[in-house]
Motif scaffolding. Structure first.
Motif, PDB file in Angstrom:
ATOM      1  N   THR A 101       0.836  -1.132   0.055  1.00 16.75           N
ATOM      2  CA  THR A 101       0.008  -0.016   0.057  1.00 16.75           C
ATOM      3  C   THR A 101       0.899   1.263  -0.033  1.00 16.75           C
ATOM      4  N   GLN A 102       0.600   2.090  -0.870  1.00 21.23           N
ATOM      5  CA  GLN A 102       1.391   3.379  -1.018  1.00 21.23           C
ATOM      6  C   GLN A 102       1.231   4.222   0.072  1.00 21.23           C
ATOM      7  N   GLN A 103       1.958   4.908   0.791  1.00 21.51           N
ATOM      8  CA  GLN A 103       1.752   5.796   1.721  1.00 21.51           C
ATOM      9  C   GLN A 103       1.141   7.223   1.087  1.00 21.51           C
ATOM     10  N   GLN A 104      -0.100   7.410   1.568  1.00 25.39           N
ATOM     11  CA  GLN A 104      -0.650   8.634   0.890  1.00 25.39           C
ATOM     12  C   GLN A 104      -0.328   9.888   1.687  1.00 25.39           C
ATOM     13  N   PRO A 105      -0.278  11.256   1.095  1.00 28.18           N
ATOM     14  CA  PRO A 105       0.142  12.457   1.538  1.00 28.18           C
ATOM     15  C   PRO A 105      -1.026  12.856   2.674  1.00 28.18           C
TER      16      PRO A 105
END
Ligand SMILES: O=P(O)(O)OC[C@H]1O[C@H](OP(=O)(O)OP(=O)(O)O)[C@H](O)[C@@H]1O
Ligand SMILES: Nc1ncnc2[nH]cnc12
Length: 207
Positions: free
Chosen positions: A5-9
Protein backbone atom coordinates in the motif's frame (compact mmCIF):
# COMPACT_ATOMS: atom_id res chain seq x y z
CA UNK A 1 2.18 -4.78 -8.70
CA UNK A 2 3.95 -5.49 -5.42
CA UNK A 3 0.80 -5.50 -3.32
CA UNK A 4 2.29 -2.84 -1.04
CA UNK A 5 0.00 0.00 0.00
CA UNK A 6 1.46 3.33 -1.01
CA UNK A 7 1.72 5.91 1.75
CA UNK A 8 -0.78 8.70 0.92
CA UNK A 9 0.22 12.28 1.74
CA UNK A 10 -1.84 14.00 4.44
CA UNK A 11 -3.71 16.33 2.10
CA UNK A 12 -5.58 18.21 4.82
CA UNK A 13 -2.32 19.07 6.59
CA UNK A 14 -0.64 19.99 3.32
CA UNK A 15 -3.49 22.27 2.28
CA UNK A 16 -3.53 24.01 5.63
CA UNK A 17 0.25 24.56 5.42
CA UNK A 18 -0.04 25.96 1.89
CA UNK A 19 -2.91 28.21 2.96
CA UNK A 20 -0.80 29.73 5.74
CA UNK A 21 2.17 30.21 3.45
CA UNK A 22 -0.01 31.84 0.79
CA UNK A 23 -1.68 34.14 3.31
CA UNK A 24 1.73 35.21 4.65
CA UNK A 25 3.07 35.83 1.13
CA UNK A 26 -0.04 37.80 0.21
CA UNK A 27 0.18 39.90 3.34
CA UNK A 28 3.77 40.72 2.46
CA UNK A 29 2.63 41.92 -0.97
CA UNK A 30 -0.28 43.92 0.51
CA UNK A 31 2.15 45.64 2.87
CA UNK A 32 4.29 46.63 -0.09
CA UNK A 33 1.43 47.70 -2.33
CA UNK A 34 0.06 50.59 -0.35
CA UNK A 35 0.34 53.52 -2.71
CA UNK A 36 -1.45 54.38 -5.92
CA UNK A 37 2.04 55.24 -7.12
CA UNK A 38 2.86 51.53 -6.98
CA UNK A 39 0.22 50.87 -9.62
CA UNK A 40 1.57 53.68 -11.79
CA UNK A 41 5.10 52.29 -11.39
CA UNK A 42 3.79 48.84 -12.37
CA UNK A 43 2.06 50.23 -15.46
CA UNK A 44 5.27 52.04 -16.41
CA UNK A 45 6.82 48.59 -16.91
CA UNK A 46 4.56 47.85 -19.90
CA UNK A 47 6.90 47.49 -22.88
CA UNK A 48 6.16 48.79 -26.37
CA UNK A 49 7.34 46.43 -29.11
CA UNK A 50 7.20 47.84 -32.66
CA UNK A 51 6.04 45.68 -35.57
CA UNK A 52 4.67 42.75 -33.57
CA UNK A 53 2.92 40.51 -34.47
CA UNK A 54 3.00 42.20 -37.86
CA UNK A 55 4.51 45.36 -39.39
CA UNK A 56 2.81 48.56 -38.28
CA UNK A 57 1.45 47.22 -34.95
CA UNK A 58 2.94 48.68 -31.76
CA UNK A 59 2.50 45.77 -29.38
CA UNK A 60 1.87 46.57 -25.70
CA UNK A 61 3.61 43.85 -23.75
CA UNK A 62 2.64 43.28 -20.10
CA UNK A 63 5.12 40.48 -19.41
CA UNK A 64 7.62 42.77 -17.59
CA UNK A 65 4.81 43.71 -15.17
CA UNK A 66 3.88 40.09 -14.57
CA UNK A 67 7.42 38.95 -13.81
CA UNK A 68 8.00 41.60 -11.12
CA UNK A 69 6.51 40.48 -7.78
CA UNK A 70 5.60 43.94 -6.51
CA UNK A 71 4.28 45.10 -9.89
CA UNK A 72 2.21 41.94 -10.27
CA UNK A 73 0.69 42.54 -6.83
CA UNK A 74 -0.07 46.17 -7.66
CA UNK A 75 -1.64 45.15 -10.96
CA UNK A 76 -3.85 42.44 -9.46
CA UNK A 77 -4.98 44.80 -6.68
CA UNK A 78 -5.50 47.58 -9.21
CA UNK A 79 -7.70 45.43 -11.45
CA UNK A 80 -9.62 44.08 -8.44
CA UNK A 81 -10.24 47.61 -7.17
CA UNK A 82 -11.55 48.64 -10.61
CA UNK A 83 -13.78 45.58 -10.89
CA UNK A 84 -17.52 46.12 -10.55
CA UNK A 85 -19.39 43.98 -8.02
CA UNK A 86 -19.87 40.62 -9.72
CA UNK A 87 -20.75 36.99 -9.04
CA UNK A 88 -18.02 35.73 -11.31
CA UNK A 89 -15.02 37.07 -13.23
CA UNK A 90 -14.53 36.18 -16.91
CA UNK A 91 -11.01 36.29 -18.35
CA UNK A 92 -10.36 36.44 -22.10
CA UNK A 93 -7.77 34.01 -23.55
CA UNK A 94 -4.95 34.21 -23.21
CA UNK A 95 -3.63 37.24 -21.43
CA UNK A 96 -6.91 37.97 -19.66
CA UNK A 97 -6.56 34.62 -17.87
CA UNK A 98 -3.38 35.84 -16.15
CA UNK A 99 -5.31 38.58 -14.38
CA UNK A 100 -8.81 37.18 -14.08
CA UNK A 101 -7.78 34.14 -12.02
CA UNK A 102 -5.93 36.01 -9.22
CA UNK A 103 -8.54 38.78 -9.20
CA UNK A 104 -11.38 36.27 -8.89
CA UNK A 105 -9.53 34.38 -6.17
CA UNK A 106 -8.80 37.59 -4.28
CA UNK A 107 -12.44 38.73 -4.56
CA UNK A 108 -13.75 35.34 -3.43
CA UNK A 109 -15.64 34.55 -6.64
CA UNK A 110 -15.19 32.04 -9.44
CA UNK A 111 -13.37 32.54 -12.75
CA UNK A 112 -14.75 31.70 -16.20
CA UNK A 113 -12.35 31.34 -19.13
CA UNK A 114 -13.55 32.88 -22.40
CA UNK A 115 -11.61 30.73 -24.86
CA UNK A 116 -10.42 30.86 -28.44
CA UNK A 117 -12.36 28.44 -30.66
CA UNK A 118 -11.69 24.72 -30.48
CA UNK A 119 -10.41 24.49 -26.90
CA UNK A 120 -13.57 23.72 -24.94
CA UNK A 121 -15.16 20.25 -24.85
CA UNK A 122 -18.73 21.55 -24.40
CA UNK A 123 -19.51 24.90 -25.99
CA UNK A 124 -22.51 26.98 -24.91
CA UNK A 125 -21.95 29.90 -27.31
CA UNK A 126 -19.53 31.07 -29.99
CA UNK A 127 -18.94 34.61 -31.37
CA UNK A 128 -16.69 35.68 -34.30
CA UNK A 129 -14.90 39.00 -34.15
CA UNK A 130 -12.19 41.14 -35.72
CA UNK A 131 -9.16 42.51 -33.88
CA UNK A 132 -6.23 44.80 -34.71
CA UNK A 133 -4.34 42.01 -36.47
CA UNK A 134 -6.85 39.50 -37.79
CA UNK A 135 -10.08 37.69 -37.01
CA UNK A 136 -10.89 35.04 -34.42
CA UNK A 137 -13.68 33.27 -32.56
CA UNK A 138 -14.36 33.09 -28.85
CA UNK A 139 -16.31 30.41 -27.00
CA UNK A 140 -17.71 29.90 -23.51
CA UNK A 141 -18.34 26.56 -21.82
CA UNK A 142 -21.69 24.97 -21.08
CA UNK A 143 -22.66 25.70 -17.48
CA UNK A 144 -19.89 28.26 -16.90
CA UNK A 145 -22.38 31.02 -16.14
CA UNK A 146 -25.65 30.65 -14.28
CA UNK A 147 -28.68 32.57 -15.60
CA UNK A 148 -28.70 36.12 -14.25
CA UNK A 149 -25.19 35.99 -12.82
CA UNK A 150 -23.34 39.31 -12.89
CA UNK A 151 -20.07 38.91 -14.76
CA UNK A 152 -17.00 41.19 -14.74
CA UNK A 153 -15.04 40.80 -17.99
CA UNK A 154 -11.26 41.23 -17.68
CA UNK A 155 -8.53 41.56 -20.30
CA UNK A 156 -5.08 43.10 -20.59
CA UNK A 157 -5.51 45.38 -23.61
CA UNK A 158 -8.49 47.14 -25.20
CA UNK A 159 -7.54 47.98 -28.79
CA UNK A 160 -10.27 47.90 -31.48
CA UNK A 161 -12.70 46.49 -28.91
CA UNK A 162 -13.66 43.49 -31.03
CA UNK A 163 -12.44 40.97 -28.47
CA UNK A 164 -14.09 42.55 -25.43
CA UNK A 165 -17.35 43.12 -27.32
CA UNK A 166 -17.38 39.46 -28.41
CA UNK A 167 -16.77 38.38 -24.80
CA UNK A 168 -19.68 40.52 -23.59
CA UNK A 169 -21.95 39.05 -26.28
CA UNK A 170 -20.91 35.55 -25.23
CA UNK A 171 -21.62 36.25 -21.57
CA UNK A 172 -25.10 37.46 -22.50
CA UNK A 173 -25.75 34.51 -24.84
CA UNK A 174 -24.82 32.26 -21.93
CA UNK A 175 -27.46 33.97 -19.74
CA UNK A 176 -25.17 36.28 -17.76
CA UNK A 177 -25.35 40.01 -17.20
CA UNK A 178 -22.19 42.03 -17.94
CA UNK A 179 -21.40 44.02 -14.80
CA UNK A 180 -18.55 45.82 -16.55
CA UNK A 181 -15.32 45.46 -18.48
CA UNK A 182 -11.91 46.09 -16.89
CA UNK A 183 -8.70 46.32 -18.92
CA UNK A 184 -5.20 47.24 -17.89
CA UNK A 185 -4.40 49.31 -20.98
CA UNK A 186 -6.68 51.06 -23.45
CA UNK A 187 -5.29 52.18 -26.81
CA UNK A 188 -7.48 55.26 -27.32
CA UNK A 189 -6.61 55.77 -30.99
CA UNK A 190 -8.23 52.43 -31.87
CA UNK A 191 -11.53 53.55 -30.29
CA UNK A 192 -12.45 50.23 -28.68
CA UNK A 193 -14.99 51.93 -26.41
CA UNK A 194 -17.21 52.54 -29.42
CA UNK A 195 -17.73 48.76 -29.63
CA UNK A 196 -18.66 48.64 -25.95
CA UNK A 197 -21.38 51.25 -25.82
CA UNK A 198 -23.77 50.60 -22.94
CA UNK A 199 -21.16 48.77 -20.88
CA UNK A 200 -19.18 50.21 -18.00
CA UNK A 201 -15.56 50.16 -19.21
CA UNK A 202 -12.63 50.89 -16.89
CA UNK A 203 -9.02 51.10 -18.03
CA UNK A 204 -6.19 51.38 -15.51
CA UNK A 205 -4.22 53.38 -18.08
CA UNK A 206 -5.14 54.94 -21.42
CA UNK A 207 -2.49 55.69 -24.04
O1 LIG B 1 -9.46 45.18 -28.77
P1 LIG B 1 -8.99 44.17 -29.76
O2 LIG B 1 -8.53 44.78 -31.05
O3 LIG B 1 -9.98 43.09 -30.00
O4 LIG B 1 -7.67 43.48 -29.18
C1 LIG B 1 -7.48 43.16 -27.85
C2 LIG B 1 -7.13 41.71 -27.69
O5 LIG B 1 -5.93 41.41 -28.40
C3 LIG B 1 -5.06 40.69 -27.54
O6 LIG B 1 -5.30 39.33 -27.57
P2 LIG B 1 -4.88 38.36 -28.77
O7 LIG B 1 -6.08 38.08 -29.60
O8 LIG B 1 -3.68 38.91 -29.45
O9 LIG B 1 -4.58 36.99 -28.06
P3 LIG B 1 -3.59 36.49 -26.93
O10 LIG B 1 -4.06 37.09 -25.62
O11 LIG B 1 -3.84 35.02 -26.98
O12 LIG B 1 -2.20 36.90 -27.28
C4 LIG B 1 -5.38 41.24 -26.17
O13 LIG B 1 -4.95 40.36 -25.15
C5 LIG B 1 -6.88 41.39 -26.23
O14 LIG B 1 -7.56 40.20 -25.88
N1 LIG C 1 -1.27 46.82 -29.93
C1 LIG C 1 -1.59 45.79 -29.16
N2 LIG C 1 -0.78 45.42 -28.15
C2 LIG C 1 -1.13 44.38 -27.36
N3 LIG C 1 -2.23 43.65 -27.52
C3 LIG C 1 -3.04 43.99 -28.52
N4 LIG C 1 -4.21 43.47 -28.93
C4 LIG C 1 -4.62 44.16 -29.99
N5 LIG C 1 -3.77 45.14 -30.28
C5 LIG C 1 -2.77 45.05 -29.38
Amino acid sequence: MTGETQQQPDLAAAVSGVGEAMAAAQQAVVKQVTLAGDLEAALDLIRDVPDFPEPGVLFRDLTPVLSDAKALGALVYGVAAACPAADVVAGIEARGFLLAAPVAYGCGVGMVPVRKAGKLPAVAAKVSYALEYGTAELEIAVGAIQPGQRVAVIDDVLATGGTAAAACELVEQAGGVVAGVVVVLEIAALNGRAELEGYQVTALRTV
